[in-house]
Design an enzyme around this catalytic site. Structure first.
Site: not given
Ligand code: PGA
Length: 234
Positions: A137, A142
């Site tokens: 995503h 999503e």
């Molecule tokens: P994260 O999340 O940087 O905490 O890995 C990235 C995202 O879900 O876009």
């Protein structure tokens, strides 16, 4: 597409902060699209350092964030409003009137999504910072049957809820819904800078950058963007 594979999270953060600073120094009135999550925290720290050293004036910037959880107030420490305030907005000389996040607690969410899109359209994003989820995503777009163009309310994937549970004391408190900028605003940004950190992101990053372009891997749409930079550390 430019891909920088760098040796550490620190280098990733520095490199991305340098690219964003260059944008701000060259175009002080830039419109930035901003992201939350654990990955960009180091980028924001470096930007704050640059500001404190007198290298970076944020006074002309306009910002639009990618997303916000439904059901959390702006003052809730888990909200993305709060995240942005604590990691960046309260630490640099940004004009508070030019900060934009979707209001995910609006009574009429559809109207709010339209309002957010028209604000973005009126300004145009110069540089969009993105993280990437384990499921591919970007923002909270999503995996699904189609790429959704507009800002919209989304039911978060079980995998996203699970991944984000690490930020909450009780995993049951992770919101199930969010409002996210759609693919149109992201893809219309003049430049896109995607940051990713950790071995766990390798497979999804490879799929996104080099696999088939499909809404089942939302970030794969970025292959079609004319000015995409990826900074990745494993
Ligand atoms: P994260 O999340 O940087 O905490 O890995 C990235 C995202 O879900 O876009």
């Amino acid at each position: 597409m430019k891909v920088y594979h760098v040796p550490s999270y620190d280098v990733m953060s520095q490199k991305a902060a340098n690219l964003i600073s260059a944008q701000i120094i060259l175009y002080p009135q830039s419109v930035l699209g901003l992201a939350t999550g654990s990955t960009p925290i180091g980028v924001y720290e470096r930007l704050v350092d640059k500001h404190n050293n007198g290298e970076l004036d944020c006074g002309g910037l306009t910002t639009f964030n990618l997303d916000e959880y439904c059901g959390l107030s702006e003052d809730d420490p888990q909200s993305y409003h709060y995240f942005m305030k604590s990691h960046l907005f309260s630490k640099v000389n940004i004009n508070k009137e030019k900060i934009h996040l979707p209001d995910a607690s609006a009574k009429d969410i559809e109207k709010e999504c339209k309002r957010y899109d028209s604000q973005i359209e009126a300004c145009g994003i110069d540089l969009q910072l993105l993280g990437i989820g384990n499921n591919g995503h970007i923002g909270f777009n999503e995996p699904g049957a189609v790429f959704e163009g507009d800002t919209h309310c989304v039911d978060l994937d079980e995998s996203t809820i699970l991944a984000n549970a690490r930020f909450f004391d009780d995993p049951n408190d992770v919101p199930r819904k969010a409002v996210t900028m759609g693919m149109k605003s992201i893809m219309l940004a003049k430049r896109i800078l995607l940051v990713a950190n950790g071995e766990a992101k390798r497979a999804i990053l490879e799929k996104s950058l080099y696999g088939p372009i499909t809404p089942l891997v939302p970030a794969s749409i970025l292959q079609l963007h004319p000015d995409l930079t990826v900074v990745w550390s494993d």
